[in-house]
Scaffold this motif. Structure first.
Motif, PDB file in Angstrom:
ATOM      1  N   SER A 187       0.336   4.144   5.698  1.00 57.95           N
ATOM      2  CA  SER A 187      -0.157   2.771   5.831  1.00 57.95           C
ATOM      3  C   SER A 187      -1.525   2.705   6.510  1.00 57.95           C
ATOM      4  O   SER A 187      -2.346   1.841   6.181  1.00 57.95           O
ATOM      5  CB  SER A 187       0.844   1.904   6.590  1.00 57.95           C
ATOM      6  N   ASN A 188      -1.813   3.605   7.453  1.00 54.77           N
ATOM      7  CA  ASN A 188      -3.139   3.574   8.093  1.00 54.77           C
ATOM      8  C   ASN A 188      -4.242   3.876   7.077  1.00 54.77           C
ATOM      9  O   ASN A 188      -5.310   3.251   7.091  1.00 54.77           O
ATOM     10  CB  ASN A 188      -3.204   4.544   9.280  1.00 54.77           C
ATOM     11  N   LEU A 189      -4.003   4.827   6.177  1.00 52.15           N
ATOM     12  CA  LEU A 189      -4.972   5.151   5.125  1.00 52.15           C
ATOM     13  C   LEU A 189      -5.106   3.981   4.150  1.00 52.15           C
ATOM     14  O   LEU A 189      -6.215   3.639   3.724  1.00 52.15           O
ATOM     15  CB  LEU A 189      -4.531   6.416   4.395  1.00 52.15           C
ATOM     16  N   LEU A 190      -4.011   3.361   3.821  1.00 49.05           N
ATOM     17  CA  LEU A 190      -3.998   2.203   2.933  1.00 49.05           C
ATOM     18  C   LEU A 190      -4.836   1.060   3.497  1.00 49.05           C
ATOM     19  O   LEU A 190      -5.754   0.561   2.831  1.00 49.05           O
ATOM     20  CB  LEU A 190      -2.557   1.736   2.703  1.00 49.05           C
ATOM     21  N   TRP A 191      -4.551   0.648   4.731  1.00 52.14           N
ATOM     22  CA  TRP A 191      -5.251  -0.506   5.305  1.00 52.14           C
ATOM     23  C   TRP A 191      -6.722  -0.214   5.587  1.00 52.14           C
ATOM     24  O   TRP A 191      -7.586  -1.064   5.389  1.00 52.14           O
ATOM     25  CB  TRP A 191      -4.542  -0.983   6.582  1.00 52.14           C
ATOM     26  N   GLN A 192      -7.013   0.986   6.028  1.00 55.58           N
ATOM     27  CA  GLN A 192      -8.398   1.353   6.279  1.00 55.58           C
ATOM     28  C   GLN A 192      -9.222   1.265   4.992  1.00 55.58           C
ATOM     29  O   GLN A 192     -10.333   0.745   4.979  1.00 55.58           O
ATOM     30  CB  GLN A 192      -8.476   2.776   6.839  1.00 55.58           C
ATOM     31  N   ASN A 193      -8.658   1.751   3.899  1.00 52.82           N
ATOM     32  CA  ASN A 193      -9.416   1.764   2.658  1.00 52.82           C
ATOM     33  C   ASN A 193      -9.417   0.429   1.931  1.00 52.82           C
ATOM     34  O   ASN A 193     -10.309   0.167   1.132  1.00 52.82           O
ATOM     35  CB  ASN A 193      -8.951   2.922   1.771  1.00 52.82           C
ATOM     36  N   LEU A 194      -8.450  -0.427   2.198  1.00 50.70           N
ATOM     37  CA  LEU A 194      -8.564  -1.810   1.710  1.00 50.70           C
ATOM     38  C   LEU A 194      -9.780  -2.476   2.366  1.00 50.70           C
ATOM     39  O   LEU A 194     -10.561  -3.153   1.705  1.00 50.70           O
ATOM     40  CB  LEU A 194      -7.289  -2.593   1.999  1.00 50.70           C
ATOM     41  N   PHE A 195      -9.929  -2.250   3.684  1.00 56.06           N
ATOM     42  CA  PHE A 195     -11.091  -2.790   4.397  1.00 56.06           C
ATOM     43  C   PHE A 195     -12.378  -2.173   3.858  1.00 56.06           C
ATOM     44  O   PHE A 195     -13.360  -2.884   3.600  1.00 56.06           O
ATOM     45  CB  PHE A 195     -10.964  -2.523   5.904  1.00 56.06           C
ATOM     46  N   LEU A 196     -12.400  -0.850   3.662  1.00 56.61           N
ATOM     47  CA  LEU A 196     -13.603  -0.189   3.150  1.00 56.61           C
ATOM     48  C   LEU A 196     -13.949  -0.639   1.734  1.00 56.61           C
ATOM     49  O   LEU A 196     -15.126  -0.702   1.373  1.00 56.61           O
ATOM     50  CB  LEU A 196     -13.439   1.334   3.210  1.00 56.61           C
ATOM     51  N   THR A 197     -12.948  -0.975   0.933  1.00 56.70           N
ATOM     52  CA  THR A 197     -13.219  -1.505  -0.404  1.00 56.70           C
ATOM     53  C   THR A 197     -14.002  -2.815  -0.300  1.00 56.70           C
ATOM     54  O   THR A 197     -14.972  -3.026  -1.026  1.00 56.70           O
ATOM     55  CB  THR A 197     -11.906  -1.707  -1.191  1.00 56.70           C
ATOM     56  N   ALA A 198     -13.585  -3.675   0.622  1.00 60.48           N
ATOM     57  CA  ALA A 198     -14.306  -4.941   0.828  1.00 60.48           C
ATOM     58  C   ALA A 198     -15.741  -4.670   1.292  1.00 60.48           C
ATOM     59  O   ALA A 198     -16.700  -5.282   0.793  1.00 60.48           O
ATOM     60  CB  ALA A 198     -13.571  -5.819   1.836  1.00 60.48           C
TER      61      ALA A 198
END
Length: 196
Positions: free
Chosen positions: A53-64
């Motif tokens: 989940s940490n990788l998921l949320w970090q990269n959702l933010f980085l996508t934005a």
């Protein structure tokens, strides 16, 4: 999906980092952010399929963040570059002073009168009271700025052309400047020429 994203994510991220770090203009930087977006989506997918989940949320933010980069460089900056280029081209065809984009003075190749690349432009120093450019700082040698030697060239020794700057000066006859201590005026430094 997990295996595919585990390959795409690091390759896209590394390629995008090279594209944006190269500073090859707004369009290359913008496409670098497109590739970054592909990488962050792949990392998001990998994080979701592996339960990280940490990788998921970090990269959702980085996508934005990457999508903002795409808009900034392929949208806004590319339009501004096109506008500056159009003004320069029109000024060449009209009975008016020929114009150039000041952004040309940062990162353009520096050519000798013979057409040989002898360095690259770094920045320019302009006078506050009239906006006239006093001198251009150019770099020679090194890789990515590491080991680069800086020189200050008087504006009168330069000709600006589309996407490049030309000089009649021989950089090897100039005294290098300190990267942390540029001159206030060139004439106070004995014209920067060795022996002069």
């Amino acid at each position: 999906m997990e295996e595919l994203s585990s390959w795409i994510a690091p390759i896209a991220t590394a390629l995008a980092a090279c594209m944006t770090a190269a500073n090859l203009g707004s369009r290359v930087t913008g496409w670098g952010f497109v590739v970054f977006t592909i990488g962050s989506v792949a990392w998001t997918t990998y994080g979701a399929t592996t339960g990280q989940s940490n990788l998921l949320w970090q990269n959702l933010f980085l996508t934005a963040v990457n999508l903002v980069g795409v808009w900034r460089w392929l949208g806004r900056q590319a339009r501004l570059d096109d506008g500056a280029r159009a003004a320069a081209e029109k000024s060449e065809r009209q009975d008016a002073p020929t114009l150039f984009a000041v952004s040309t003075l940062s990162g353009a190749p520096l050519l000798s009168r013979d057409g040989e690349t002898i360095g690259s432009t770094v920045d320019a120093m302009a006078r506050c009271h009239d906006g006239a450019i006093d001198y251009l700082v150019v770099g020679k040698g090194g890789v990515g700025g590491l080991g680069e030697t800086l020189y200050a060239l008087p504006w009168g020794r330069l000709t600006v052309e589309p996407d490049r700057v030309v000089t009649d000066a021989d950089l090897d006859t100039l005294r290098p400047i300190d990267p942390k201590d540029w001159p206030a005026r060139l004439d106070r430094r004995a014209n920067l020429e060795t022996g002069g």
